[in-house]
Write a protein that holds these residues in place. Structure first.
Motif, short mmCIF file in Angstrom:
data_model
loop_
_atom_site.label_atom_id
_atom_site.label_comp_id
_atom_site.label_asym_id
_atom_site.label_seq_id
_atom_site.Cartn_x
_atom_site.Cartn_y
_atom_site.Cartn_z
N TYR A 178 -47.77 39.24 -13.04
CA TYR A 178 -48.48 38.64 -14.17
C TYR A 178 -48.30 39.49 -15.42
O TYR A 178 -48.15 40.70 -15.34
N ARG A 179 -48.35 38.82 -16.56
CA ARG A 179 -48.36 39.53 -17.84
C ARG A 179 -49.54 39.03 -18.66
O ARG A 179 -50.00 37.89 -18.46
N LEU A 180 -50.00 39.86 -19.54
CA LEU A 180 -51.15 39.49 -20.37
C LEU A 180 -50.70 38.78 -21.63
O LEU A 180 -49.87 39.29 -22.39
N LYS A 181 -51.24 37.60 -21.85
CA LYS A 181 -51.09 36.91 -23.13
C LYS A 181 -52.42 37.11 -23.84
O LYS A 181 -53.43 36.50 -23.48
N VAL A 182 -52.43 37.98 -24.85
CA VAL A 182 -53.66 38.39 -25.50
C VAL A 182 -54.41 37.18 -26.05
O VAL A 182 -53.82 36.28 -26.65
N ASP A 183 -55.71 37.17 -25.81
CA ASP A 183 -56.62 36.10 -26.23
C ASP A 183 -56.40 34.80 -25.45
O ASP A 183 -56.97 33.77 -25.80
N ALA A 184 -55.58 34.85 -24.41
CA ALA A 184 -55.38 33.67 -23.57
C ALA A 184 -55.70 34.02 -22.12
O ALA A 184 -56.51 33.37 -21.48
N GLY A 185 -55.06 35.07 -21.62
CA GLY A 185 -55.30 35.47 -20.24
C GLY A 185 -54.04 35.92 -19.56
O GLY A 185 -53.06 36.31 -20.21
N LEU A 186 -54.05 35.85 -18.26
CA LEU A 186 -52.93 36.34 -17.44
C LEU A 186 -51.98 35.19 -17.11
O LEU A 186 -52.41 34.12 -16.67
N GLU A 187 -50.70 35.43 -17.34
CA GLU A 187 -49.68 34.41 -17.11
C GLU A 187 -48.82 34.81 -15.92
O GLU A 187 -48.30 35.93 -15.87
#
Length: 227
Positions: free
Chosen positions: A160-169
């Protein structure tokens, strides 16, 4: 005219202001307040230092208030070394991220509890990660650790990677800065016995905080790097 009510407070930062006053940033349950402390070289000045639990009466309706009365209450959190640097880091985070006069009583309570835990010598990293996470969540910047941005449950073997202000992708190819599902599941439970979980939490919080800090480095982080 109503008499100003005293409220609990901590000093986050203080600097000289005009001839004998100080400009002080306070953390209170009502948010971060900036106020002028008159006669800062006297008794009041000795109280205007970080980590001392205070009761402060603020006067004025503008953004810059005046300290009407200030008294010490309880026992100051005495810290040295990395615990002291950690406390200064918390203060800098609050100054940089917490909007002025935006009430966050839970942040105040967690801050006070964290100071006492630091002073008691509890492990630093779990305390710092917990504070960072709760601060982000209180400011509306939090995200789920148990599911990804599509609402699917985090999988132990996933990447997973973090999409800031969205969550974990969820992603399918290994790349720099990604997180293992097992690490994220451990973070969600604050289970720091899982190998790599605490280091991953530090990376995750740095990524989450970076955009809100505007690219300007935190001075207090440099203290940890000095011998």
């Amino acid at each position: 005219m109503a008499t100003p009510q005293a409220q609990p407070a901590y000093v986050l930062h203080s600097r000289a202001y005009r001839e004998s006053s100080a400009l002080v940033d306070f953390l209170t349950p009502q948010g971060r307040l900036r106020a002028v402390l008159r006669s800062a070289r006297g008794k009041a000045g000795t109280l205007a230092r970080p980590f001392v639990p205070l009761e402060v009466e603020f006067r004025g309706k503008g953004e810059l208030k005046n300290v009407g009365r200030m008294e010490g209450v309880g026992v100051a959190a005495w810290m040295v070394g990395d615990a002291l640097f950690s406390g200064l880091y918390l203060n800098e985070l609050l100054i940089r991220l917490l909007p002025a006069e935006d009430p966050h009583p839970h942040v105040f309570d967690h801050y006070a509890a964290t100071l006492q835990a630091l002073a008691a010598g509890l492990p630093l990293e779990p305390l710092l990660r917990s504070f960072e996470w709760r601060l982000l969540d209180s400011l509306g910047y939090g995200f789920a650790l148990h599911q990804d941005i599509n609402g699917d449950a985090i999988e132990e073997g996933g990447l997973y990677r973090l999409k800031v202000d969205a969550g974990l992708e969820r992603i399918w190819l290994l790349q720099p800065g990604v997180f293992n599902g097992i690490e994220l599941m451990a973070m969600a439970q604050a289970d720091w016995a899982v190998p790599g979980a605490l280091a991953a939490a530090k990376r995750l919080m740095r990524q989450a905080l970076a955009v809100h800090l505007g690219g300007k480095p935190l001075v207090s982080r440099e203290l940890f790097r000095k011998p």
